[in-house]
Scaffold this active site. Structure first.
Site, PDB file in Angstrom:
ATOM      1  N   GLN A  88      43.394  32.125  48.105  1.00 27.13           N
ATOM      2  CA  GLN A  88      43.163  31.808  46.694  1.00 27.13           C
ATOM      3  C   GLN A  88      41.797  31.133  46.519  1.00 27.13           C
ATOM      4  O   GLN A  88      41.435  30.222  47.252  1.00 27.13           O
ATOM      5  CB  GLN A  88      44.292  30.893  46.180  1.00 27.13           C
ATOM      6  CG  GLN A  88      44.266  30.630  44.691  1.00 27.13           C
ATOM      7  CD  GLN A  88      44.512  31.883  43.838  1.00 27.13           C
ATOM      8  OE1 GLN A  88      45.199  32.806  44.252  1.00 27.13           O
ATOM      9  NE2 GLN A  88      43.937  31.908  42.649  1.00 27.13           N
ATOM     10  N   ASP A 113      42.963  41.566  48.086  1.00 25.26           N
ATOM     11  CA  ASP A 113      42.128  41.177  46.930  1.00 25.26           C
ATOM     12  C   ASP A 113      40.955  42.148  46.745  1.00 25.26           C
ATOM     13  O   ASP A 113      40.313  42.135  45.695  1.00 25.26           O
ATOM     14  CB  ASP A 113      41.540  39.779  47.162  1.00 25.26           C
ATOM     15  CG  ASP A 113      42.289  38.693  46.413  1.00 25.26           C
ATOM     16  OD1 ASP A 113      42.800  38.976  45.315  1.00 25.26           O
ATOM     17  OD2 ASP A 113      42.341  37.556  46.928  1.00 25.26           O
ATOM     18  N   LYS A 129      52.438  34.338  42.193  1.00 21.95           N
ATOM     19  CA  LYS A 129      52.299  35.447  43.142  1.00 21.95           C
ATOM     20  C   LYS A 129      53.497  35.456  44.088  1.00 21.95           C
ATOM     21  O   LYS A 129      54.075  36.514  44.365  1.00 21.95           O
ATOM     22  CB  LYS A 129      50.979  35.315  43.931  1.00 21.95           C
ATOM     23  CG  LYS A 129      49.757  35.627  43.063  1.00 21.95           C
ATOM     24  CD  LYS A 129      48.420  35.282  43.713  1.00 21.95           C
ATOM     25  CE  LYS A 129      47.282  35.515  42.721  1.00 21.95           C
ATOM     26  NZ  LYS A 129      45.953  35.133  43.191  1.00 21.95           N
TER      27      LYS A 129
END
Ligand code: GUN
Length: 283
Positions: free
Chosen positions: A97, A120, A53
């Site tokens: 994460q 997200d 990422k």
């Protein structure tokens, strides 16, 4: 033979569009979007994903800010970091994460992220917006699945879509996106009975069960489009390993189109994260 949907190429094109949008923002003097990436502990798979990422951010000109916290981080300390990131005007997107270590309640952490920075799309406000079709930030993997489907389907109206897997990250949100396009959506899961016959009716199959080669060739209606979200490393009899999707790839020949594993959905997830970060920065 089924057409292979080239996720790598489609992701590359999306990232080019994102890079142009970033360059436009910089040219207007607005500064590059900032993405904070938070990794707690050292789960090896998470390390790999976070590394990817961050390197992809650099390629499109997004400013990434990495926060690595030890595995024994207290929940209160993580919540304090999120509060600081929420308040930081240079941070447009926040990604924590998953999975998080056992002492931390992931739901509380996701709830604490400013929904406008929730790239997200996991915050309850964004989940609610998705289910009511009222905008918001959409989870990256489901968004990527829809972009792949869009390359082969013009009109979704009335198509039968079967989603395998009911996760919050993929199964539920992709079902909402398909419903929004007026597909007739069936969400199946580990306790579903008669899965092969349910899949046999599908014009669109989205397999996100994390079960290697669960979906067999004779489950696929001729002409169906198959999106394989699963990616599992399996050890073969000779001791070597390979990555396997949720669909038996060698048996998908009477599908109209299918995503490969790897090189299908995977590359889209990060490309969509970058696109979401620009969306958050432009809002
Ligand atoms: N872990 C597995 N998939 C994801 C994802 O899409 N986002 C985050 N934050 N963590 C994950």
């Amino acid at each position: 033979m089924a057409t292979l949907i080239d996720g790598k190429a489609i992701a590359r094109a999306l990232s080019q569009t994102t890079a142009q949008a970033v360059a436009g923002m910089v040219a207007q003097g607005r500064g590059a979007p900032g993405l904070a990436v938070v990794l707690v502990g050292n789960d090896p798979a998470s390390e790999v994903y976070v590394g990817r990422k961050i390197s992809q951010c650099a390629k499109v000109g997004i400013h990434s800010i990495e926060h690595r916290l030890p595995a024994d981080t207290a929940q209160a300390d993580l919540l304090a970091l999120i509060a600081a990131l929420n308040a930081d005007p240079g941070v447009h997107g926040i990604l924590v994460q998953l999975p998080l270590p056992a002492q931390i309640d992931a739901g509380k952490v996701l709830d604490a992220i400013d929904p406008a920075k929730d790239v997200d799309g996991f915050h309850p406000v964004n989940v609610g917006r998705l289910s009511t079709g009222t905008g918001g930030l959409v989870p990256c993997t489901p968004l990527g699945c829809m972009m792949l489907l869009d390359t082969v389907i013009d009109n979704y109206r009335g198509l039968d879509a079967v989603v395998i897997g009911k996760s919050n990250i993929v199964g539920k949100p992709v079902a909402m996106l398909l419903l929004e396009r007026e597909c007739t959506v069936t969400v199946t899961h580990i306790a579903t009975q008669g899965l092969p016959d349910i899949v046999r009716k599908a014009d669109i199959v989205v397999a996100a069960a994390g079960a290697p080669e669960l979906v067999k060739g004779d489950w696929i209606k001729p002409g169906a489009v198959v999106i394989d979200v699963g990616i599992t490393r399996v050890t073969q009899p000779d001791g070597t390993t390979r990555l396997v999707g949720d669909c038996a790839a060698a048996e998908m020949d009477h599908a109209r189109a299918v995503t490969p594993v790897p090189g299908g959905v995977g590359p889209m997830t990060i490309a969509c994260l970058l696109a979401n970060t620009v969306q958050a920065a432009q809002a």
